[in-house]
Design a protein around this motif. Structure first.
Motif, mmCIF file in Angstrom:
data_model
loop_
_atom_site.group_PDB
_atom_site.id
_atom_site.type_symbol
_atom_site.label_atom_id
_atom_site.label_comp_id
_atom_site.label_asym_id
_atom_site.label_seq_id
_atom_site.Cartn_x
_atom_site.Cartn_y
_atom_site.Cartn_z
ATOM 1 N N ASP A 236 43.699 -88.915 -49.568
ATOM 2 C CA ASP A 236 45.165 -88.941 -49.515
ATOM 3 C C ASP A 236 45.608 -90.329 -49.060
ATOM 4 O OD1 ASP A 236 45.215 -86.365 -50.413
ATOM 5 O OD2 ASP A 236 45.486 -85.461 -48.448
ATOM 6 N N LYS B 147 38.262 -85.469 -52.929
ATOM 7 C CA LYS B 147 39.421 -84.767 -53.505
ATOM 8 C C LYS B 147 40.523 -85.780 -53.810
ATOM 9 C CE LYS B 147 42.539 -82.207 -51.152
ATOM 10 N NZ LYS B 147 43.872 -82.469 -51.722
ATOM 11 N N ASP C 206 43.021 -81.976 -57.178
ATOM 12 C CA ASP C 206 43.892 -80.982 -56.527
ATOM 13 C C ASP C 206 45.317 -81.140 -57.044
ATOM 14 O OD1 ASP C 206 44.840 -79.052 -54.812
ATOM 15 O OD2 ASP C 206 44.739 -80.301 -53.015
ATOM 16 N N LYS D 278 47.156 -78.551 -58.407
ATOM 17 C CA LYS D 278 47.905 -77.293 -58.189
ATOM 18 C C LYS D 278 48.874 -77.034 -59.340
ATOM 19 C CE LYS D 278 47.685 -77.754 -53.146
ATOM 20 N NZ LYS D 278 47.435 -79.216 -52.988
ATOM 21 N N LEU E 153 49.008 -71.426 -49.428
ATOM 22 C CA LEU E 153 48.824 -72.745 -48.810
ATOM 23 C C LEU E 153 48.559 -72.612 -47.299
ATOM 24 C CD1 LEU E 153 51.712 -74.626 -50.624
ATOM 25 C CD2 LEU E 153 49.265 -75.047 -50.942
ATOM 26 N N THR E 154 47.661 -73.452 -46.799
ATOM 27 C CA THR E 154 47.276 -73.363 -45.372
ATOM 28 C C THR E 154 48.379 -73.837 -44.423
ATOM 29 O OG1 THR E 154 46.189 -75.506 -45.638
ATOM 30 C CG2 THR E 154 44.795 -73.554 -45.771
ATOM 31 N N VAL F 218 40.931 -71.275 -53.111
ATOM 32 C CA VAL F 218 41.306 -72.109 -51.972
ATOM 33 C C VAL F 218 42.018 -71.177 -50.997
ATOM 34 C CG1 VAL F 218 42.706 -74.037 -51.163
ATOM 35 C CG2 VAL F 218 41.530 -74.193 -53.369
ATOM 36 N N PRO G 159 40.713 -75.845 -46.989
ATOM 37 C CA PRO G 159 41.398 -76.907 -46.243
ATOM 38 C C PRO G 159 41.795 -76.311 -44.877
ATOM 39 C CG PRO G 159 42.515 -76.387 -48.323
ATOM 40 C CD PRO G 159 41.566 -75.274 -48.013
ATOM 41 N N ARG H 293 40.059 -78.704 -38.883
ATOM 42 C CA ARG H 293 40.360 -79.655 -37.814
ATOM 43 C C ARG H 293 39.207 -79.711 -36.811
ATOM 44 N NH1 ARG H 293 43.249 -81.337 -40.960
ATOM 45 N NH2 ARG H 293 45.469 -81.752 -40.858
ATOM 46 N N GLN I 102 49.504 -78.316 -40.763
ATOM 47 C CA GLN I 102 48.645 -77.157 -41.092
ATOM 48 C C GLN I 102 48.876 -76.035 -40.084
ATOM 49 O OE1 GLN I 102 46.995 -76.958 -43.761
ATOM 50 N NE2 GLN I 102 46.105 -78.926 -44.350
ATOM 51 N N VAL J 256 37.547 -78.938 -46.952
ATOM 52 C CA VAL J 256 38.349 -80.092 -47.367
ATOM 53 C C VAL J 256 38.944 -80.732 -46.118
ATOM 54 C CG1 VAL J 256 40.416 -80.824 -48.610
ATOM 55 C CG2 VAL J 256 38.955 -79.039 -49.577
ATOM 56 N N VAL J 257 38.680 -82.002 -45.934
ATOM 57 C CA VAL J 257 39.231 -82.715 -44.775
ATOM 58 C C VAL J 257 39.793 -84.046 -45.250
ATOM 59 C CG1 VAL J 257 38.802 -83.493 -42.418
ATOM 60 C CG2 VAL J 257 37.320 -81.745 -43.403
ATOM 61 N N ALA J 258 41.063 -84.283 -44.963
ATOM 62 C CA ALA J 258 41.673 -85.563 -45.357
ATOM 63 C C ALA J 258 42.010 -86.380 -44.112
ATOM 64 C CB ALA J 258 42.892 -85.325 -46.241
ATOM 65 N N ARG J 259 43.192 -86.157 -43.501
ATOM 66 C CA ARG J 259 43.641 -87.022 -42.404
ATOM 67 C C ARG J 259 42.626 -87.231 -41.292
ATOM 68 N NH1 ARG J 259 49.383 -84.045 -42.228
ATOM 69 N NH2 ARG J 259 47.967 -82.438 -42.976
ATOM 70 N N PRO J 260 41.938 -86.182 -40.815
ATOM 71 C CA PRO J 260 41.002 -86.429 -39.715
ATOM 72 C C PRO J 260 39.904 -87.444 -40.074
ATOM 73 C CG PRO J 260 41.484 -84.095 -39.845
ATOM 74 C CD PRO J 260 42.077 -84.737 -41.088
HETATM 75 O O1 LIG Z 1 46.237 -74.612 -49.066
HETATM 76 C C1 LIG Z 1 46.020 -75.840 -49.173
HETATM 77 C C2 LIG Z 1 45.691 -76.434 -50.368
HETATM 78 C C3 LIG Z 1 45.439 -77.774 -50.416
HETATM 79 N N1 LIG Z 1 45.515 -78.529 -49.304
HETATM 80 C C4 LIG Z 1 45.227 -79.980 -49.418
HETATM 81 O O2 LIG Z 1 44.075 -80.295 -48.614
HETATM 82 C C5 LIG Z 1 44.280 -81.528 -47.929
HETATM 83 C C6 LIG Z 1 44.222 -81.282 -46.453
HETATM 84 O O3 LIG Z 1 44.577 -82.438 -45.773
HETATM 85 P P1 LIG Z 1 44.468 -82.620 -44.184
HETATM 86 O O4 LIG Z 1 44.937 -84.019 -43.970
HETATM 87 O O5 LIG Z 1 43.013 -82.420 -43.817
HETATM 88 O O6 LIG Z 1 45.366 -81.594 -43.569
HETATM 89 C C7 LIG Z 1 45.611 -82.096 -48.419
HETATM 90 O O7 LIG Z 1 45.347 -83.006 -49.453
HETATM 91 C C8 LIG Z 1 46.349 -80.877 -48.974
HETATM 92 O O8 LIG Z 1 47.191 -81.224 -50.052
HETATM 93 C C9 LIG Z 1 45.832 -77.946 -48.119
HETATM 94 O O9 LIG Z 1 45.907 -78.606 -47.068
HETATM 95 N N2 LIG Z 1 46.067 -76.606 -48.074
#
Ligand SMILES: O=c1ccn([C@@H]2O[C@H](COP(=O)(O)O)[C@@H](O)[C@H]2O)c(=O)[nH]1
Length: 236
Positions: A17, A39, A66, A68, A120-121, A157, A179, A182, A191, A209-213
């Motif tokens: 991201d 991702k 991703d 969607k 969605l989470t 997901v 996703p 944390r 989240q 799935v881990v993005a920001r951390p």
């Molecule tokens: O339900 C969902 C579906 C997709 N995502 C995606 O995953 C990453 C999570 O990012 P973080 O930074 O680890 O929170 C993000 O790209 C979302 O678009 C999701 O979070 N939840």
């Protein structure tokens, strides 16, 4: 591939991201051999990031696209047919029956696997009710998982807290991708249904799935490797 067959390292999917392909490629170089699965979501895809799918695949990495998708069936089928040519492993679509059916039709004959986004989470029961849904999160996730399975979708997901129940419902043929991960001490951000990597794996998730951390960490490589170590520990 069933849960037992996926190597601990390959279960971490790092969300790129990031604002542009240059920043994403710099992150991939920084993470080096440690990370095997990436991702690509809205931010990067709409900033010229789609060609990165093929580039990463050529480097031996796997890519989760991703996007969607959600539209009328004909448009979804045709869109997925185009996406099969990019080289991604996973593609997300929203878990509405018409959309799921159309996406499965579009990926026929290719190696692309369709993941249904259940709920969605970042949503809790109140968010669903505000959006007009009668069901709460756990009931809607379960209903959508059952529909996805009947329609031949390849994976789901979901939030890690739903993984255990979904595994009982769909067995081991569908991948559970979570996703909302944390590491202990990380900020939840937006989240709402979160778990640590170790607990998510213990709950039955196949992929995290881990993005920001990771991508916002001072040392992304060390953070990714610590998550992978936690995954490996949870599998022993
Ligand atoms: O339900 C969902 C579906 C997709 N995502 C995606 O995953 C990453 C999570 O990012 P973080 O930074 O680890 O929170 C993000 O790209 C979302 O678009 C999701 O979070 N939840």
């Amino acid at each position: 591939m069933t849960q037992a067959e996926i190597a601990p390292r390959d279960r971490l999917i790092v969300g790129l991201d990031l604002p542009n392909p240059e920043a994403a490629e710099a992150m991939v170089n920084r993470l080096g051999d440690s990370v095997t699965f990436y991702k690509i979501g809205y931010r990067l895809a709409y900033a010229g990031g789609l060609p990165l799918v093929g580039k990463l695949a050529d480097q031996g990495k796997k890519v989760f696209l991703d996007l969607k998708l959600h539209d009328i069936g004909n448009t979804v089928t045709q869109g997925v047919q185009s996406i099969t040519k990019l080289g991604a492993t996973f593609l997300t679509v929203h878990a509405y029956p018409q959309t799921l059916k159309a996406a499965v039709e579009g990926r026929t004959g290719s190696s692309l696997r369709i993941l249904a986004v259940t709920v969605l989470t970042s949503y809790n029961d109140d968010d669903l009710h505000a959006a007009g849904y009668r069901l709460g999160v756990s009931e809607l996730v379960e209903a959508r998982a059952q529909q996805a399975q009947v329609l031949g979708v390849d994976g789901l997901v979901c939030a890690p807290e739903e993984a255990g129940n979904l595994r009982k419902i769909v067995g081991h043929q569908m991948n559970l991708v979570t996703p909302g991960i944390r590491p202990a001490g990380s900020a939840a951000g937006d989240q709402k249904r979160i778990m640590t990597p170790g607990r998510a794996i213990a709950a039955g998730a196949d992929y995290l799935v881990v993005a920001r951390p990771v991508v916002e960490a001072a040392d992304p490589k060390a953070t990714a490797e610590a998550i992978q170590a936690e995954i490996a520990q949870a599998l022993t």
